[in-house]
Write a protein that holds these residues in place. Sequence first.
Motif, PDB file in Angstrom:
ATOM      1  N   GLU A 111       0.834  -1.200   0.000  1.00 38.41           N
ATOM      2  CA  GLU A 111       0.000   0.000   0.000  1.00 38.41           C
ATOM      3  C   GLU A 111       0.870   1.253   0.000  1.00 38.41           C
ATOM      4  O   GLU A 111       0.570   2.232  -0.694  1.00 38.41           O
ATOM      5  CB  GLU A 111      -0.925   0.007   1.219  1.00 38.41           C
ATOM      6  N   ASN A 112       1.962   1.229   0.751  1.00 37.51           N
ATOM      7  CA  ASN A 112       2.874   2.366   0.769  1.00 37.51           C
ATOM      8  C   ASN A 112       3.546   2.565  -0.587  1.00 37.51           C
ATOM      9  O   ASN A 112       3.872   3.696  -0.971  1.00 37.51           O
ATOM     10  CB  ASN A 112       3.952   2.158   1.839  1.00 37.51           C
ATOM     11  N   PHE A 114       2.360   1.237  -3.816  1.00 37.37           N
ATOM     12  CA  PHE A 114       1.488   1.410  -4.981  1.00 37.37           C
ATOM     13  C   PHE A 114       0.071   1.864  -4.656  1.00 37.37           C
ATOM     14  O   PHE A 114      -0.706   2.175  -5.558  1.00 37.37           O
ATOM     15  CB  PHE A 114       1.406   0.108  -5.779  1.00 37.37           C
ATOM     16  N   GLY A 115      -0.325   1.856  -3.389  1.00 37.42           N
ATOM     17  CA  GLY A 115      -1.679   2.246  -3.036  1.00 37.42           C
ATOM     18  C   GLY A 115      -2.476   1.105  -2.443  1.00 37.42           C
ATOM     19  O   GLY A 115      -2.061  -0.061  -2.488  1.00 37.42           O
ATOM     20  N   PRO A 116      -3.656   1.402  -1.879  1.00 34.10           N
ATOM     21  CA  PRO A 116      -4.471   0.386  -1.198  1.00 34.10           C
ATOM     22  C   PRO A 116      -4.853  -0.796  -2.084  1.00 34.10           C
ATOM     23  O   PRO A 116      -4.946  -1.931  -1.602  1.00 34.10           O
ATOM     24  CB  PRO A 116      -5.726   1.175  -0.773  1.00 34.10           C
ATOM     25  N   TRP A 117      -5.101  -0.563  -3.372  1.00 30.47           N
ATOM     26  CA  TRP A 117      -5.534  -1.639  -4.261  1.00 30.47           C
ATOM     27  C   TRP A 117      -4.486  -2.757  -4.326  1.00 30.47           C
ATOM     28  O   TRP A 117      -4.839  -3.946  -4.390  1.00 30.47           O
ATOM     29  CB  TRP A 117      -5.790  -1.107  -5.679  1.00 30.47           C
ATOM     30  N   ARG A 119      -2.262  -3.686  -2.070  1.00 24.82           N
ATOM     31  CA  ARG A 119      -2.284  -4.472  -0.834  1.00 24.82           C
ATOM     32  C   ARG A 119      -3.458  -5.442  -0.820  1.00 24.82           C
ATOM     33  O   ARG A 119      -3.291  -6.634  -0.530  1.00 24.82           O
ATOM     34  CB  ARG A 119      -2.366  -3.519   0.353  1.00 24.82           C
ATOM     35  N   ASN A 456       2.182   3.867  -9.133  1.00 24.04           N
ATOM     36  CA  ASN A 456       0.847   3.291  -9.079  1.00 24.04           C
ATOM     37  C   ASN A 456       0.303   2.946 -10.467  1.00 24.04           C
ATOM     38  O   ASN A 456      -0.208   1.853 -10.695  1.00 24.04           O
ATOM     39  CB  ASN A 456      -0.097   4.270  -8.380  1.00 24.04           C
ATOM     40  N   THR A 457       0.428   3.856 -11.427  1.00 28.85           N
ATOM     41  CA  THR A 457      -0.113   3.634 -12.773  1.00 28.85           C
ATOM     42  C   THR A 457       0.550   2.438 -13.441  1.00 28.85           C
ATOM     43  O   THR A 457      -0.126   1.568 -14.005  1.00 28.85           O
ATOM     44  CB  THR A 457       0.087   4.884 -13.648  1.00 28.85           C
TER      45      THR A 457
END
Length: 522
Positions: A111-112, A114-117, A119, A456-457
């Motif tokens: 999550e740290n 790339f983001g919550p998705w 994880r 993230n992208t």
Amino acid sequence: MQNLPILDLTIVGIYLLAMILVGIWFSKKNKNAEQFTKASGGIPGWAIGLSIYATFLSSNTFLGVPGKAFGSNWNSFVFSISMPFAAWIAVKYFVPFYRSTGEVSAYTHLENRFGPWARTYAVLCFLLTQLARMGSIFFGIALSLQALTGYSMEMIMIVTGICIIIYTVLGGIEAVIWTEVVQGVIKTLGALLIIFLVVSNMPGGVSKIIEIGKAHHKFSLGSVTPDFTTATFWVVLLYGFFINLNNFGMDQNYVQRYHTASSAKEAGKSVWLCVWIYLPASMLFFIIGSCLYAFYQENPSLIEPVKIQVAAERLGKLASTQEISSLAATLQPVDYGDKVMPYFMVTKMPTGLIGLIVSAILSAAMSTISSGMNASATVFSVDIYQRYIKQGQDDKQMLKLLHVATIVFGLLGMVTGVMMIGVKSILDIWWQLSGIFAGGMLGLFLLGMLSKKAGNTAAMAATIVGIFVILWMSLSYLIPPSYGYLKSSLHANMIIVVGTLTIYLVGVFTASICGRGKSLNS
């Protein structure tokens, strides 16, 4: 149908009771969530290593490996050969990283990065992998004990499942680790005992077994030609490397154990201890399969009841005796390999020893299932419940949540095992399912650790492409023959290899176009 003598049933009953008592003993220490999930970092490295070894040496190994060796050769042993390569990378990079974060979950850092998705995606892949693992092990233990006891497979799963749930819920990770230390020793001794019994019943002994094995190419590690459409040496080596890297590097079962050690150095030692014990120990089960093959080659009439049983199961209750006999005559060793060792135990082992071997098989199943339940409950509680449902729980509430989640995942594992009844090979179904689910998250982990540019992208695009590739390879068999050119020609074990590389390479390529993302440690 068989019924275990009273002495053997007593031995099995004492073993199950002992496991429950272990859970009760350690329940005195489990007053908070940290003790339940990390054992407060007080477990010695050698115990953790034996625990990891016991998790690897599941009933899939105890039953599936001899079945594979009986039905084909030692090709699957290449999986074990790949372990040191994956362990080196895990000890050098993954273990220090997890120890430095202090996070009990292996997936929090995604999550740290790339983001919550990311994880949540990795957690779902992990939980599906655990259900597949627990289900295949429940099925394997039921398959074996049904031949020994005559009880239904469903009943066996329920009884063993309840015992596992009780000591896992009560004892937490500390009970899991220390029972696995004992279980690792028990199942290794059990394997040695089976080899002794087969050899002692074999006319001509070891020399005759080797002679028959060589004549039928039973010791082959597979073709070394660069062919990735069949289970060649290279296919199994690649599969083993990636799946073991997944195990040592990002599987919560193992990552959670790193936190129970007193230091990163001790955690690293535990990984190497597991590897150097597992390599020769796994060979024992291939030796068992080869020994059984030689024994029944010399005594072909003794194996006929197994072939009749398999033929009857395939044709159903309405089949005639003649139909069953005709099909039985056409069956090859690969068709009934998983049933041979339980059958040998029923027909050739003396009273008392059967109870010991059944306990060894139970220990092989219980160690992996209990660790899977504990790890699944931890991941669900930390990465799903606390992240999306309710935060700010105190120790008492968190411990209760872990208990409930452990029970739920134990029950789901039993249900998955029931759904697997009837599969042809325990080892094959587990390898295929683990490759599908693990391939979807290992590439994402490697992208986060090796590519500082990927953000993230890039990670999301790579994961989407990787999922489509994995689905295409997994479901190619459903494509009609008229569209055969759309099918994947690669062996099923290549799914994790191709899926992992797809996610990583697409992520790197996309990152080079989209620009720099934040680093893993930012």
